[in-house]
Each structure stands twice: as C-alpha cells, then as structure tokens.
Design an enzyme around this catalytic site. Sequence first.
Site, PDB file in Angstrom:
ATOM      1  N   ASP A  89      -0.398   4.934   1.303  1.00 24.47           N
ATOM      2  CA  ASP A  89      -0.571   6.118   2.367  1.00 24.47           C
ATOM      3  C   ASP A  89      -0.570   5.430   3.573  1.00 24.47           C
ATOM      4  O   ASP A  89      -0.884   4.281   3.832  1.00 24.47           O
ATOM      5  CB  ASP A  89      -1.857   6.796   2.047  1.00 24.47           C
ATOM      6  N   ASP A 107       0.726  -1.341   0.203  1.00 28.99           N
ATOM      7  CA  ASP A 107      -0.097  -0.091   0.179  1.00 28.99           C
ATOM      8  C   ASP A 107       0.936   1.176   0.074  1.00 28.99           C
ATOM      9  O   ASP A 107       2.176   1.288   0.240  1.00 28.99           O
ATOM     10  CB  ASP A 107      -0.946  -0.053   1.278  1.00 28.99           C
TER      11      ASP A 107
END
Length: 177
Positions: free
Chosen positions: A13, A11
């Site tokens: 963020d 991922d």
Amino acid sequence: MNDKKRRLAIDMDEVLADTHAKFLTLFNRDFGIPLDLKQKPGTEIFENMPKEIGDHWKKYVNEPGFFRDVPVMRGALNIVPELNKKYDLFIVSAAMEFKNSFLDKYSWLEEHFPFIPWTNILFTGRKIIVSDVLIDDRAKNFSEHIERPLLFTSPHNVLLEEYERVNSWEEVGEKLL
Ligand SMILES: [Mg+2]
C-alpha cells in the site's frame, strides 16, 4: 565470489499499490471530496476532511474487494520486473491489519506481478524481516535489520527528513538497477 542475490523487500500500500487514489475515488463518489484534494503535508488523507466523512476510511478498508482493484502505482509495472531479475525480491504487506484483504491482495499480485512466486509473498503483522533493502512508505517498518531503508514518498511522510527517500518508481530504478 559470492553471487547470491541481495534481498529486496517491497511494501504494497502506497508503494506498489496506489491505495491513496482508491480512497480518494471512494471519498469522491460518496461525499464529493475533490479528486485533486490538497492534502496538508504530513497528514493522513482522512484528516483532510470533516471527521464524520474521514472516518469512513475504516469502513472502506474492511470491505471485501477494497484491495482488489487498487490502481498499480505509476511506473511500478516497468521497474519491478527489472528489479526481480537483479534481486531476491519479496513483497511484504502488513495485511493482518485488515482480515478481508488477504485474498484481494493475493489476487492483485497474481494479476499485476505474476512473476512473483508465493514463496516470496509475506502477509504479516509487524514487519519483522531481515533485508538488504526495504521500500516502504511507513518509517515504523524500518529496523536495524534493514540495511538500506528507502522511504517511498506519500503525503503522510513528506515531513520526515531522516531517511533516504524515493519519490517514484523511476527513482527506485535509478538507485537500485
Ligand atoms: Mg505501505
């Protein structure tokens, strides 16, 4: 013998990118929120200040440029290149939530992780993916199609106990390299 590399999805963020720090910088600049804000465990950053201030997160995140200069998460620049040698590494970001984020996120990856080819960057809505490993700070992205979910610690998820957790990129390296 099967020498096919295992698939590792990462991922952006709060995992690869320290988006939390970027938010704090803006809340500090505009409203004097302290940079060492004591955040209540299990809450989002914007819940730790008056609502009329906290609500600005939506404005920040939709501004072109917000995602372009987010700091790289500490340790990621050392560990991710090593992981990339060992795994079939993918970036998976729910970028569709913020339509101005696509170019910023792509340029950010190009700058900091230039060895990740475009074929391995997935900007998506829901993360409907099949992967051996997914490193993410949001448990909602873990499904039965992820063999080994790794929850990357962030203030909003510290109360969750049912997932294998990594607290830093150093810990990711210890587990996966
Ligand atoms: Mg995230």
